[in-house]
Write a protein that holds these residues in place. Structure first.
Motif, mmCIF file in Angstrom:
data_model
loop_
_atom_site.group_PDB
_atom_site.id
_atom_site.type_symbol
_atom_site.label_atom_id
_atom_site.label_comp_id
_atom_site.label_asym_id
_atom_site.label_seq_id
_atom_site.Cartn_x
_atom_site.Cartn_y
_atom_site.Cartn_z
ATOM 1 N N SER A 1 28.184 41.266 51.108
ATOM 2 C CA SER A 1 29.454 41.875 51.502
ATOM 3 C C SER A 1 30.393 42.218 50.580
ATOM 4 O O SER A 1 30.327 41.678 49.383
ATOM 5 N N LEU A 2 31.291 43.233 50.898
ATOM 6 C CA LEU A 2 31.888 43.857 49.956
ATOM 7 C C LEU A 2 33.459 43.133 50.179
ATOM 8 O O LEU A 2 34.132 43.127 51.354
ATOM 9 N N GLN A 3 33.981 42.593 49.249
ATOM 10 C CA GLN A 3 35.387 41.854 49.445
ATOM 11 C C GLN A 3 36.257 42.282 48.165
ATOM 12 O O GLN A 3 35.972 42.878 47.055
ATOM 13 N N ASN A 4 37.667 41.790 48.306
ATOM 14 C CA ASN A 4 38.581 42.013 47.316
ATOM 15 C C ASN A 4 38.563 40.380 46.511
ATOM 16 O O ASN A 4 38.482 39.505 46.998
ATOM 17 N N GLN A 5 38.605 40.581 45.140
ATOM 18 C CA GLN A 5 38.739 39.424 44.136
ATOM 19 C C GLN A 5 39.595 39.592 43.214
ATOM 20 O O GLN A 5 39.607 41.042 42.701
ATOM 21 N N PHE A 6 40.485 38.805 42.692
ATOM 22 C CA PHE A 6 41.382 38.929 41.714
ATOM 23 C C PHE A 6 40.665 38.381 40.339
ATOM 24 O O PHE A 6 40.498 37.450 39.917
ATOM 25 N N ILE A 7 40.469 39.560 39.642
ATOM 26 C CA ILE A 7 39.688 39.694 38.400
ATOM 27 C C ILE A 7 40.598 40.291 37.185
ATOM 28 O O ILE A 7 40.763 41.369 37.646
ATOM 29 N N ASN A 8 40.495 39.702 36.139
ATOM 30 C CA ASN A 8 41.308 40.308 34.818
ATOM 31 C C ASN A 8 42.690 40.999 35.389
ATOM 32 O O ASN A 8 42.846 41.891 35.021
ATOM 33 N N GLY A 9 43.219 40.181 36.052
ATOM 34 C CA GLY A 9 44.806 40.330 36.344
ATOM 35 C C GLY A 9 44.860 41.400 37.449
ATOM 36 O O GLY A 9 46.140 41.751 37.734
ATOM 37 N N ARG A 10 44.025 41.793 38.249
ATOM 38 C CA ARG A 10 44.067 42.513 39.188
ATOM 39 C C ARG A 10 43.159 42.510 40.332
ATOM 40 O O ARG A 10 41.986 41.881 40.257
ATOM 41 N N TRP A 11 43.288 43.045 41.609
ATOM 42 C CA TRP A 11 42.426 42.968 42.803
ATOM 43 C C TRP A 11 41.369 43.919 42.676
ATOM 44 O O TRP A 11 42.071 45.100 42.217
ATOM 45 N N GLN A 12 40.192 43.751 42.736
ATOM 46 C CA GLN A 12 39.416 44.675 42.586
ATOM 47 C C GLN A 12 37.969 44.456 43.481
ATOM 48 O O GLN A 12 37.820 43.350 44.000
ATOM 49 N N PRO A 13 37.241 45.381 43.976
ATOM 50 C CA PRO A 13 36.086 45.188 45.079
ATOM 51 C C PRO A 13 34.930 44.521 44.194
ATOM 52 O O PRO A 13 34.705 44.825 43.002
ATOM 53 N N VAL A 14 34.425 43.685 44.910
ATOM 54 C CA VAL A 14 33.269 42.811 44.625
ATOM 55 C C VAL A 14 32.140 42.850 45.559
ATOM 56 O O VAL A 14 32.653 42.889 46.548
ATOM 57 N N TYR A 15 31.014 42.585 45.282
ATOM 58 C CA TYR A 15 30.052 42.449 46.271
ATOM 59 C C TYR A 15 29.701 41.002 46.119
ATOM 60 O O TYR A 15 29.552 40.356 45.018
ATOM 61 N N HIS A 16 29.776 40.233 47.286
ATOM 62 C CA HIS A 16 29.272 38.937 47.473
ATOM 63 C C HIS A 16 27.789 39.075 47.839
ATOM 64 O O HIS A 16 27.406 39.487 48.947
ATOM 65 N N LEU A 17 27.039 38.259 46.864
ATOM 66 C CA LEU A 17 25.616 38.567 47.105
ATOM 67 C C LEU A 17 24.923 37.135 47.499
ATOM 68 O O LEU A 17 25.336 36.184 46.487
ATOM 69 N N THR A 18 24.330 37.072 48.379
ATOM 70 C CA THR A 18 23.593 35.760 48.859
ATOM 71 C C THR A 18 22.110 35.906 48.663
ATOM 72 O O THR A 18 21.517 36.604 49.331
#
Length: 244
Positions: free
Chosen positions: A83-100
């Motif tokens: 699933s493609l989601q937003n996550q707050f990383i390195n001080g900013r929101w960026q797209p990440v993949y949640h992989l199961t």
């Protein structure tokens, strides 16, 4: 059978004696049931669950430069959910993949490189997800022993405590930074009342334990003696000692 019981044993005095002792033994639990039940009914369940403590990300998911899911599956063929989601990383929101797959993994959606969240990353994510203005007081990775307010099945998990009267706590997944659950003092009070209500003082889960069955039986006996006294009062008020 009833003829074998002497009239004295069924006298109002005898019923009143039983009723008093039963009131002393079981009446306090009736009060506890009333107070605990009132709290659990009057306070909204969503508030108890701490839904108000967490806010949804207000940012728009940016898909520019995001690698397609097919690339993710080529790199991780054992994945069962992506699933493609937003996550707050390195001080900013960026797209990440949640992989199961065998376990949860967070991937940079642009490079598909794994993201390992540090303590400072977790603190920033928790601060962004927390709906209040209180500051963080502690960040702890729980791995072996869970506090009584959470099940051990969610370990390992990050515990992020915030300042404030309600002492809110967010529990975040160590791999993804997702909020697994949340707690605050109103939930903790609810949990305490639940323990008193069901009388399971250790696990707080067994609603058919011996204690509650014993006290239910005792309160039924208390009710029966009270009804008996009422009948005696209606039939012959002076028999309860109304005349001296």
């Amino acid at each position: 059978m009833l003829s074998a019981i002497s009239p004295n044993k069924l006298s109002p005095t005898r019923w009143r004696h039983w009723h008093r002792w039963l009131s002393l033994l079981f009446g306090i639990q009736l009060v506890i049931w009333s107070i605990s039940g009132s709290y659990m009914v009057l306070v909204e369940l969503g508030f108890i669950h701490g839904d108000h403590l967490v806010s949804k990300p207000k940012t728009t998911l940016v898909t520019t430069g995001v690698r397609p899911v097919s690339d993710v599956l080529k790199q991780h063929p054992a994945a069962t959910k992506v699933s493609l989601q937003n996550q707050f990383i390195n001080g900013r929101w960026q797209p990440v993949y949640h992989l199961t797959a065998n376990e949860l993994t967070l991937l940079n959606a642009n490079t598909l490189k794994p993201i390992n969240l540090s303590e400072s990353d977790i603190a920033r994510i928790a601060a962004q997800r927390f709906s209040g203005a209180a500051s963080i007081t502690s960040v702890t990775l729980l791995q072996d022993k869970a506090p009584s307010e959470i099940p051990s099945s969610i370990l390992p998990v990050w515990q992020v405590n915030f300042a404030g009267i309600s002492a809110p706590t967010l529990y975040l997944h160590p791999a993804t930074g997702d909020v697994v659950t949340k707690r605050h003092n109103y939930w903790r009070l609810f949990d305490f009342f639940w323990m008193l209500h069901i009388m399971d003082y250790e696990h707080r889960a067994d609603i058919t334990n011996g204690w509650i069955q014993f006290f239910i039986a005792g309160n039924i006996a208390l009710f029966i003696t009270g009804v008996a006294l009422l009948i005696f009062t209606l039939r012959k008020p002076e028999s309860l000692g109304g005349r001296q």
